[in-house]
Design an enzyme around this catalytic site. Structure first.
Site, PDB file in Angstrom:
ATOM      1  N   ASP A  21       9.029 -11.235 -13.557  1.00  0.00           N
ATOM      2  CA  ASP A  21       8.315 -10.581 -12.461  1.00  0.00           C
ATOM      3  C   ASP A  21       6.913 -11.160 -12.380  1.00  0.00           C
ATOM      4  O   ASP A  21       6.591 -12.120 -13.087  1.00  0.00           O
ATOM      5  CB  ASP A  21       8.272  -9.057 -12.658  1.00  0.00           C
ATOM      6  CG  ASP A  21       8.360  -8.310 -11.339  1.00  0.00           C
ATOM      7  OD1 ASP A  21       7.470  -8.492 -10.488  1.00  0.00           O
ATOM      8  OD2 ASP A  21       9.320  -7.536 -11.144  1.00  0.00           O
ATOM      9  N   HIS A  52       8.250 -11.619  -6.153  1.00  0.00           N
ATOM     10  CA  HIS A  52       7.903 -11.267  -7.539  1.00  0.00           C
ATOM     11  C   HIS A  52       7.916 -12.491  -8.446  1.00  0.00           C
ATOM     12  O   HIS A  52       8.453 -12.464  -9.551  1.00  0.00           O
ATOM     13  CB  HIS A  52       8.862 -10.198  -8.064  1.00  0.00           C
ATOM     14  CG  HIS A  52       8.664  -8.851  -7.436  1.00  0.00           C
ATOM     15  ND1 HIS A  52       7.554  -8.066  -7.692  1.00  0.00           N
ATOM     16  CD2 HIS A  52       9.434  -8.157  -6.548  1.00  0.00           C
ATOM     17  CE1 HIS A  52       7.650  -6.933  -6.988  1.00  0.00           C
ATOM     18  NE2 HIS A  52       8.773  -6.973  -6.283  1.00  0.00           N
ATOM     19  N   GLU A  58      11.380  -6.733  -2.015  1.00  0.00           N
ATOM     20  CA  GLU A  58       9.932  -6.759  -1.810  1.00  0.00           C
ATOM     21  C   GLU A  58       9.379  -8.180  -1.729  1.00  0.00           C
ATOM     22  O   GLU A  58       8.501  -8.581  -2.483  1.00  0.00           O
ATOM     23  CB  GLU A  58       9.237  -5.991  -2.951  1.00  0.00           C
ATOM     24  CG  GLU A  58       9.611  -4.515  -2.977  1.00  0.00           C
ATOM     25  CD  GLU A  58       8.968  -3.776  -4.135  1.00  0.00           C
ATOM     26  OE1 GLU A  58       8.676  -2.571  -3.982  1.00  0.00           O
ATOM     27  OE2 GLU A  58       8.771  -4.386  -5.203  1.00  0.00           O
TER      28      GLU A  58
END
Length: 531
Positions: free
Chosen positions: A189, A260, A324
């Site tokens: 991440d 990410h 995301e």
């Protein structure tokens, strides 16, 4: 008439007494008592089996007895008049993992169609042991049991905070004790890259450590200014995967893409649209710098990573994230815009779909399948993808309508980083997921047509660790909610009863104490909140 009433009353008392002794979570399918009495378990009791493969179940039981009761048992093809008998039966199982456990004066008999079923029988046997006593008396009982869902999962994020291998193993044991069978390991991440990739050493040399970590709730009240890092070597990962496999748990690795990616971009700046500078993030949230979708080197890099990941994890699935992913850098990037023109993509959402589908084809070519968070539905779902639905249930419903498998993990029920009490007792994410709410969750969406319910594989709870910097905090956040989830996923829908579960939970708390696990004191807090 009075005699009949007396018989019925006596039968009810016997049944109530049996259930008082059989405090098993998750609730078994059938619990009966053919006769009254107890079996005494001691170091003189052998574990007896003939078939290959059952040594793993025997070893787990022996390890548990040795650690918590101070004795272990001989195991193998032993001649004895009584003992714990493990057997794989000849009957084909209707549901993967079913078993029968019988305790009587002649011994303890666990029979299943597979090794996995025997192992689940061992977990039930463990729960028949009194966690408050060192002398082991097990009530005579007959249990027939099987799981409801084929996917029963727990997730752990080790990027926001790194946890040593010893704790990850302990976490795996917690899953096993709750009859869970999937461990979703979030390894990469923005805040750290945690898996050794030999082809790209800078991922761990530069991407595994951040210079500091924010303190307080986002956006933070300060910074520790203390480096935080760590990663798992490939040898450690092999060790963990085997450890989980011995407990019939499949480890699913997650390698985040296309968003990410700050840690990876910090290590190899050519992977981004701007070329940097990049850094391993010290705060939480979503960041605009993502993998460049217009750069062929990006795909070559990720394919190289996937090659090594596949070699380490025998699981059918590779989780590629897909969530995301801001489109800001793609909108400004000439390479990304050219990619869209070349492939006649209408917008950046379709570019994300192109990215995911291209990586899926590569993963499929290696004999594996992908799982992605529900954002992979944007712009068109990849051909063989499984959807993990976290933005509510809509993603899972849509996946099922498109005849794709789905795993339900909606944030308002399945996010164990949310607070457990309205009177927030520690720093957590802002949501609220009470124990009762977890227990009330039904993984099969109410309005999903019956013919599509087969695409709902099960559910999973997610443990994001922005505000969990120690193993003790992780345990506090998962217990007792993991126990509630285990019953949601294993037990039949009809057998679930909150009042009955709450009574059994008191004995489960005794087990937490025996394990030395930290846990949220539900009964004490629930009582104070009711005032």
């Amino acid at each position: 008439m009075n005699k009949l009433f007396l018989c019925i009353f006596t039968l009810l008392l016997v049944k109530a007494d049996l259930h008082a002794q059989v405090n098993v979570i998750p609730q078994p399918l059938e619990v009966t008592s053919p006769s009254k009495g107890t079996f005494s378990l001691s170091d003189k009791t052998p574990i007896i089996y003939k078939q290959k493969g059952l040594e793993k179940s025997a070893a787990f039981l022996n390890g548990y007895l040795s650690q918590f009761y101070g004795f272990s048992l001989k195991q193998g093809n032993i001649k004895a008049t009584t003992g714990i008998y493990l057997k794989i039966g000849n009957k084909a199982e209707k549901v993967a993992g079913n078993y029968a456990l019988e305790v009587k004066k002649e011994g303890i008999f666990i029979t299943a169609a597979t090794e996995e079923g025997v192992f689940y029988g061992i977990q039930t046997l463990i729960q028949l042991l009194d966690p408050t006593e060192k002398t082991v008396q097990i009530p005579f009982v007959l249990i027939k049991d099987e799981p409801r869902f084929q996917y029963r999962g727990m997730h752990l994020d080790v990027t926001r905070h790194f946890f040593p291998l010893a704790f990850v193993k302990k976490y795996i044991d917690y899953l096993a004790l709750h009859k869970m069978n999937y461990f979703h390991w979030h390894l990469t991440d923005d805040q750290g890259w945690r898996i050794e990739i030999k082809k790209y050493p800078k991922l761990t040399e530069l991407g595994s450590t951040r210079k500091g970590t924010i303190t307080g709730f986002l956006p933070g009240t300060g910074n520790t200014n203390t480096p935080h890092g760590g990663f798992y070597t490939q040898d450690e990962i092999r060790e963990l995967v085997k450890y989980a496999s011995d407990r019939y748990i499949t480890v699913i690795p997650e390698i985040e893409m296309p968003g990410h990616g700050s840690a990876a971009l910090t290590a190899y700046s050519f992977l981004g649209c701007t070329g940097g500078p990049y850094k391993v993030q010290e705060t939480w949230g979503v960041f605009d710098d993502v993998f460049c979708a217009g750069n062929e080197q990006t795909f070559a890099f990720l394919q190289g990573v996937i090659d090594e990941v596949i070699a380490l994890f025998p699981a059918k699935y590779i989780h590629i994230g897909g969530d995301e992913c801001p489109k800001t850098s793609w909108k400004k990037c000439p390479k990304c815009q050219q990619r869209m023109k070349d492939h006649q993509l209408k917008n950046e959402h379709e570019l994300q779909s192109y990215f995911v589908q291209r990586m899926e084809k590569y993963v499929n070519s290696k004999g594996k399948s992908i799982i992605g968070w529900d954002e992979i539905l944007e712009g068109g779902l990849a051909q063989n993808a499984t959807v993990m639905s976290w933005n509510g249930e809509e993603g899972g419903i849509e996946a099922a309508k498109q005849k794709h498998d789905a795993i339900m993990t909606p944030g308002n029920y399945m996010y164990f980083d949310y607070a457990q009490t309205a009177k927030r007792d520690s720093l957590t994410m802002p949501g609220l997921t009470t124990l009762q709410k977890v227990y009330s969750y039904e993984p099969v969406p109410q309005h999903l047509p019956k013919e599509l319910t087969k695409y709902i594989l099960g559910a999973q709870a997610n443990v994001w660790t922005e505000y969990m910097s120690s193993p003790a905090k992780v345990e506090y956040m998962i217990f007792p909610r993991m126990s509630a989830l285990s019953e949601v996923l294993w037990s039949s829908k009809e057998s679930r009863n909150w009042n009955a579960f709450e009574k059994r939970l008191k004995r489960q708390f005794d087990r937490y104490k025996l394990w030395g696990a930290n846990y949220y004191p539900f009964f004490q807090t629930a009582k104070s909140e009711a005032k």
